[in-house]
Design a protein around this motif. Structure first.
Motif, PDB file in Angstrom:
ATOM      1  N   LYS A 152       0.869  -1.273   0.097  1.00  0.00           N
ATOM      2  CA  LYS A 152      -0.107   0.095   0.034  1.00  0.00           C
ATOM      3  C   LYS A 152       0.941   1.231   0.139  1.00  0.00           C
ATOM      4  N   ALA A 153       2.035   1.178  -0.773  1.00  0.00           N
ATOM      5  CA  ALA A 153       2.837   2.178  -0.947  1.00  0.00           C
ATOM      6  C   ALA A 153       2.641   3.550  -1.433  1.00  0.00           C
ATOM      7  N   VAL A 154       3.241   4.640  -1.308  1.00  0.00           N
ATOM      8  CA  VAL A 154       2.955   5.768  -1.770  1.00  0.00           C
ATOM      9  C   VAL A 154       3.962   6.064  -2.726  1.00  0.00           C
ATOM     10  N   VAL A 155       3.835   6.547  -3.977  1.00  0.00           N
ATOM     11  CA  VAL A 155       4.596   6.737  -4.937  1.00  0.00           C
ATOM     12  C   VAL A 155       4.750   7.971  -5.474  1.00  0.00           C
ATOM     13  N   PHE A 156       5.776   8.818  -5.481  1.00  0.00           N
ATOM     14  CA  PHE A 156       5.896  10.228  -6.148  1.00  0.00           C
ATOM     15  C   PHE A 156       6.391  10.148  -7.351  1.00  0.00           C
ATOM     16  N   LEU A 157       5.602  10.345  -8.482  1.00  0.00           N
ATOM     17  CA  LEU A 157       6.031  10.140  -9.966  1.00  0.00           C
ATOM     18  C   LEU A 157       6.005  11.806 -10.603  1.00  0.00           C
ATOM     19  N   HIS A 158       7.322  11.798 -11.126  1.00  0.00           N
ATOM     20  CA  HIS A 158       7.966  13.093 -11.626  1.00  0.00           C
ATOM     21  C   HIS A 158       8.284  13.050 -13.108  1.00  0.00           C
ATOM     22  N   GLY A 159       7.717  13.811 -13.919  1.00  0.00           N
ATOM     23  CA  GLY A 159       8.058  13.666 -15.306  1.00  0.00           C
ATOM     24  C   GLY A 159       9.541  13.814 -15.598  1.00  0.00           C
ATOM     25  N   THR A 160      10.127  13.145 -16.519  1.00  0.00           N
ATOM     26  CA  THR A 160      11.371  13.195 -16.881  1.00  0.00           C
ATOM     27  C   THR A 160      11.819  14.420 -18.085  1.00  0.00           C
ATOM     28  N   GLN A 161      12.960  14.831 -17.753  1.00  0.00           N
ATOM     29  CA  GLN A 161      13.435  15.951 -18.868  1.00  0.00           C
ATOM     30  C   GLN A 161      13.673  15.436 -20.409  1.00  0.00           C
ATOM     31  N   THR A 162      12.531  14.859 -20.912  1.00  0.00           N
ATOM     32  CA  THR A 162      12.834  14.394 -22.324  1.00  0.00           C
ATOM     33  C   THR A 162      12.482  15.480 -23.404  1.00  0.00           C
ATOM     34  N   PRO A 163      13.418  15.768 -24.224  1.00  0.00           N
ATOM     35  CA  PRO A 163      13.351  16.747 -25.247  1.00  0.00           C
ATOM     36  C   PRO A 163      12.373  16.092 -26.308  1.00  0.00           C
ATOM     37  N   CYS A 164      11.551  16.940 -26.861  1.00  0.00           N
ATOM     38  CA  CYS A 164      10.774  16.472 -28.026  1.00  0.00           C
ATOM     39  C   CYS A 164      11.501  16.980 -29.257  1.00  0.00           C
ATOM     40  N   SER A 165      10.747  16.705 -30.418  1.00  0.00           N
ATOM     41  CA  SER A 165      11.696  17.244 -31.738  1.00  0.00           C
ATOM     42  C   SER A 165      12.044  18.749 -31.894  1.00  0.00           C
ATOM     43  N   THR A 166      11.289  19.682 -31.219  1.00  0.00           N
ATOM     44  CA  THR A 166      11.465  20.921 -31.175  1.00  0.00           C
ATOM     45  C   THR A 166      11.828  21.283 -29.525  1.00  0.00           C
ATOM     46  N   PRO A 167      12.953  20.739 -28.828  1.00  0.00           N
ATOM     47  CA  PRO A 167      13.208  20.783 -27.424  1.00  0.00           C
ATOM     48  C   PRO A 167      13.028  22.221 -26.788  1.00  0.00           C
ATOM     49  N   ILE A 168      13.600  23.299 -27.356  1.00  0.00           N
ATOM     50  CA  ILE A 168      13.540  24.548 -26.850  1.00  0.00           C
ATOM     51  C   ILE A 168      13.248  25.612 -27.997  1.00  0.00           C
ATOM     52  N   PRO A 169      11.571  25.686 -27.927  1.00  0.00           N
ATOM     53  CA  PRO A 169      11.306  26.625 -29.052  1.00  0.00           C
ATOM     54  C   PRO A 169      11.529  28.144 -28.797  1.00  0.00           C
ATOM     55  N   HIS A 170      11.976  28.354 -27.853  1.00  0.00           N
ATOM     56  CA  HIS A 170      12.264  29.656 -27.208  1.00  0.00           C
ATOM     57  C   HIS A 170      13.306  29.633 -25.878  1.00  0.00           C
ATOM     58  N   PRO A 171      14.135  30.239 -26.055  1.00  0.00           N
ATOM     59  CA  PRO A 171      14.836  30.559 -24.633  1.00  0.00           C
ATOM     60  C   PRO A 171      14.099  30.668 -23.459  1.00  0.00           C
ATOM     61  N   PHE A 172      13.040  31.020 -23.457  1.00  0.00           N
ATOM     62  CA  PHE A 172      12.162  31.172 -22.052  1.00  0.00           C
ATOM     63  C   PHE A 172      11.267  29.768 -21.839  1.00  0.00           C
ATOM     64  N   LEU A 173      11.458  28.947 -22.825  1.00  0.00           N
ATOM     65  CA  LEU A 173      10.420  27.752 -22.976  1.00  0.00           C
ATOM     66  C   LEU A 173      11.482  26.436 -22.918  1.00  0.00           C
ATOM     67  N   GLY A 174      12.307  26.383 -21.938  1.00  0.00           N
ATOM     68  CA  GLY A 174      13.161  25.116 -22.062  1.00  0.00           C
ATOM     69  C   GLY A 174      12.372  23.660 -21.598  1.00  0.00           C
ATOM     70  N   VAL A 175      12.958  22.762 -21.836  1.00  0.00           N
ATOM     71  CA  VAL A 175      12.477  21.339 -21.496  1.00  0.00           C
ATOM     72  C   VAL A 175      11.647  21.332 -20.108  1.00  0.00           C
ATOM     73  N   PRO A 176      12.390  21.574 -19.060  1.00  0.00           N
ATOM     74  CA  PRO A 176      11.650  21.607 -17.765  1.00  0.00           C
ATOM     75  C   PRO A 176      10.356  22.277 -17.792  1.00  0.00           C
ATOM     76  N   ILE A 177      10.312  23.297 -18.535  1.00  0.00           N
ATOM     77  CA  ILE A 177       8.815  24.288 -18.331  1.00  0.00           C
ATOM     78  C   ILE A 177       8.017  23.693 -19.116  1.00  0.00           C
ATOM     79  N   THR A 178       8.082  23.213 -20.447  1.00  0.00           N
ATOM     80  CA  THR A 178       7.239  22.754 -21.350  1.00  0.00           C
ATOM     81  C   THR A 178       6.950  20.986 -21.321  1.00  0.00           C
ATOM     82  N   GLU A 179       8.073  20.515 -21.182  1.00  0.00           N
ATOM     83  CA  GLU A 179       8.156  18.943 -21.430  1.00  0.00           C
ATOM     84  C   GLU A 179       7.729  18.207 -20.342  1.00  0.00           C
TER      85      GLU A 179
END
Length: 323
Positions: A152-179
């Motif tokens: 009956k465990a608790v799991v903390f699930l966090h998204g990975t910093q996985t780049p997409c085909s356009t990983p940084i469309p703008h300097p203000f929109l990095g992978v941690p922010i959008t992906e």
């Protein structure tokens, strides 16, 4: 009002957070480095946070090796010592080896819970890189989910910093922010449509960043995945999405809070700061938005800041004053 932070990271020196991550489009606040337990305690005092449950940022890469197992054990022993030094300020989500190492993961889960009294474990949304990445609802991970279900465990699930085909469309929109938020959603959706969320209902999964894009995309998955052959009905898919827990880290605003409030029961929402990945000003901004949104609803605020976490982590009741 007592505050328990379920989304609070620790940064081992091996993560090299002090080195700019140009490929990710993100920089960790310099004043938060090098991270120490004392640095977070000082920040928690300033931010009105009574207790934090520490977790490692999502790390999807790795390999099946004794070195990987030893690293997870080393980090968990460190977290255990931090919690011994500050028993009223910290809990921790245990680290695990690379998820493909089923035997190693099961051994570390047992050690973390039975020997170190971990509050739960942390998982990344997927493991492996590029086309080799495997999301956590994959059938090969069933033994892990079965073990967590049994506890009956608790799991903390966090998204990975996985780049997409356009990983940084703008300097203000990095992978941690959008992906990252979308990776959290994809992992949650994978757990649902694969049937794992329903198969292992006693695992209590907290989704980072309020589930990322989940509140807006859950109905899309419900109808279209069902159309594509998912054996669950749209209503069952939505019910399974509602069975997650959601932390408020970097997500507290009238827009997102209204969406999550209309989707899940109030006891499913928990406070998260994402410190030290962000600075104190950012944490304060989101906390202010949360308080403004629920102004005059003290019971709801008390639930988000404290009571809902105590339901998941009852051992904290004896540590939190006036809870």
């Amino acid at each position: 009002m007592v505050c328990i932070d379920v989304h609070h990271h620790f940064f081992p020196l091996s993560l090299q957070k002090d080195k700019p991550k140009a490929d990710l489009g993100w920089r960790t606040p310099a004043e938060n480095l090098p991270w120490t337990p004392e640095l977070s305690v000082k920040a928690m005092d300033d931010l009105g946070i009574d207790m934090a449950i520490l977790s490692l940022p999502a790390i999807p890469s790795g390999e099946i090796s004794q070195e990987n197992r030893s690293l997870a054990r080393e980090r968990n022993l460190y977290l255990f010592e931090v919690c011994k030094t500050y028993p009223r300020r910290y809990g921790f989500f245990a680290c695990i080896p690379f998820l493909h190492d089923i035997e190693g993961v099961l051994a570390e889960i047992a050690y973390a819970f039975d020997e170190l009294n971990a509050d739960g474990i942390s998982l990344a949304s997927s493991y492996g890189e590029g086309p080799e990445a495997v999301y956590i609802g994959d059938e090969r991970f069933d033994p892990i989910w079965a073990a967590l279900h049994h506890r009956k465990a608790v799991v903390f699930l966090h998204g990975t910093q996985t780049p997409c085909s356009t990983p940084i469309p703008h300097p203000f929109l990095g992978v941690p922010i959008t992906e990252v938020p979308n990776e959290t959603f994809k992992a949650a959706a994978h757990l649902v449509v694969s049937g794992r969320k329903r198969k292992y209902p006693d695992v209590k999964v907290i989704l980072a960043h309020m589930g990322g894009t989940l509140p807006s995309l859950a109905p899309r998955i419900a109808a279209l995945s069902s159309y594509m052959g998912c054996p669950l009905t749209p209503e069952e898919i939505l019910d399974d999405f509602r069975s997650f827990y959601f932390d408020t880290a970097l997500s507290s605003h009238e827009v997102t809070l209204t969406a999550i409030n209309n989707f899940v029961e109030p006891n499913r929402v928990l406070f998260g700061s994402d410190f030290p990945a962000v600075n104190r000003e950012t944490v304060n901004w989101y906390t202010k938005q949360l308080r403004q949104y629920a102004a005059g609803e003290e019971e709801k605020l008390d639930g988000i800041f404290c009571k809902n976490a105590l339901e998941l982590f009852p051992r904290l009741r004896n540590l939190i004053v006036d809870a």
